[in-house]
Design a protein around this motif. Structure first.
Motif: not given
Length: 406
Positions: A369-374
């Motif tokens: 999820g954090m990778a997608a936000l980035l």
């Protein structure tokens, strides 16, 4: 354990798919002695990806058929007859340009000798044993029943300051492949959050009782925020594709298993459908075919994120593949892993319920999820850029502060 329920309604989830050669998925879930006699054999099929009228290899349709060429079916059958093997299933692995066949070796033959003989056959590209994989989860027994809303109970969501991130990024449009058990699509916090589903695993009698682990992972990743109920996901506007490649040990069990063949089918489709992130909350022994597919994904710039097993758990593959982002909840053996929240994670489970989960299975979707936000903020970033940020979260704040409001 007592789950938090919104209603008592039981919903049947139907995830199905066809195959031109009528693969019997129910037989892929065999275990024990039968599984030890299963082989995966590949051979090059040059008709794959050729631009020919009516080529069934390129006739991909949503929930549709994946045809084997008549040539590949002939070779598969010829090998079965030549070595007295039982053909269980076959599938074109389009991203590698090969046909993959599952054979069962009769009890009367020695498996290792069959493998040695097959490797010498001019028609055969590779031979390996069917491997087994496990999701990495531990269910936590929580007696308390909480009132709605549950966001204050999401300690990981709050510790990662996801609310601040959502002011500028929600993972909008980032394509994430979730390879796991299935997802309860009718869960009120997941309705409309899963863009695509496909089933590669043995069919259960009741999908609601079969899809606990995948539903829990999906909740961490993409539960719908601001709907007045339940929880909020890390990347709620990502385009999530749920590939059901694993099945539970028993009905309503969090523990689930997968094998080389079902995972290969899911990885092939994830690559073929241009995923940007692949979430693998599972682990098992080193597997040659799966490594080829993961290397293929990495070569295309896909971010592959995999769970690291705990100290007392076997395996380590595919998290140990160079280039894969290995994720643990802390205390695992690999010092290079990305540590993410994975203890007492409140998330979605089937039957319109919520429960607390622990394990690196649930640390992994936090990182996905954090990778997608980035990626929404920095679409041109490569795997190395994302990895650098996730390994040094103190620098991520600068990325957020310097990003425009979406």
């Amino acid at each position: 354990m007592k789950a938090i329920r919104l209603a008592t309604l039981l919903v049947l989830i139907a995830l199905g798919m066809g195959c031109a050669n009528q693969t019997d998925y129910s037989r892929l879930g065999d275990s024990g002695a039968a599984q030890e006699h299963r082989l995966l054999v590949t051979f090059v099929d040059r008709s794959i990806n050729r631009d020919l009228p009516g080529n069934s290899q390129d006739a991909y349709r949503v929930r549709g058929s994946y045809g084997n060429s008549s040539w590949s079916e002939h070779i598969a059958q010829k090998l079965a007859e030549r070595y007295r093997l039982q053909l269980i299933a076959q599938w074109p692995v389009t991203e590698l340009g090969v046909n993959c066949v599952v054979y069962e070796v009769p009890e009367s033959l020695v498996v290792n000798r069959v493998i040695e003989t097959l490797r010498k056959d001019k028609d055969v590209g590779s031979v390996q044993l069917m491997q087994g994989f496990r999701v990495l989860a531990e269910q936590v027994d929580k007696q308390a029943i909480y009132s709605d809303p549950y966001l204050p109970l999401q300690s990981a969501f709050n510790s990662l300051s996801i609310g601040e991130w959502h002011k500028k990024t929600t993972g909008h449009g980032v394509r994430i492949a979730l390879i796991d058990t299935g997802v309860d699509l009718n869960h009120p916090d997941l309705k409309g959050q899963i863009n695509y589903t496909e089933n590669m695993a043995p069919e259960p009698g009741d999908h609601n009782l079969a899809d606990k682990h995948g539903t829990a992972v999906a909740g961490v990743l993409s539960a719908k925020p601001n709907n007045g109920i339940g929880i909020a996901g890390i990347a709620p506007e990502a385009d999530v594709m749920a590939f059901r490649a694993c099945w539970p040990d028993q009905p309503n069990s969090l523990a689930a298993r997968c094998n080389s063949f079902t995972l290969a089918l899911a990885l092939n489709q994830a690559i073929r459908m241009n995923s940007q992130i692949i979430n693998l909350s599972l682990s098992g022994p080193e597997d040659p075919l799966l490594k080829m597919l993961i290397d293929k994904a990495l070569s295309k710039g896909i971010i592959v994120i995999a769970a690291v097993p705990g100290k007392n758990q076997a395996g380590g593959f595919p998290a140990d593949i160079p280039g894969v982002l290995a994720v643990g909840q802390g205390g695992e053996t690999d010092s290079n892993e990305i540590v993410a929240p994975g203890r007492d994670i409140l998330t979605t489970v089937p039957h319109e319920a919520y429960d607390f989960m622990s394990g690196s299975s649930f640390a992994t979707p936090h990182v996905a999820g954090m990778a997608a936000l980035l990626l929404q903020l920095r679409p041109n970033w490569q795997v190395a850029d994302i990895k650098q940020q996730l390994h040094h979260p103190e620098t991520m704040l600068g990325v957020l502060q310097n990003a425009p409001v979406h």
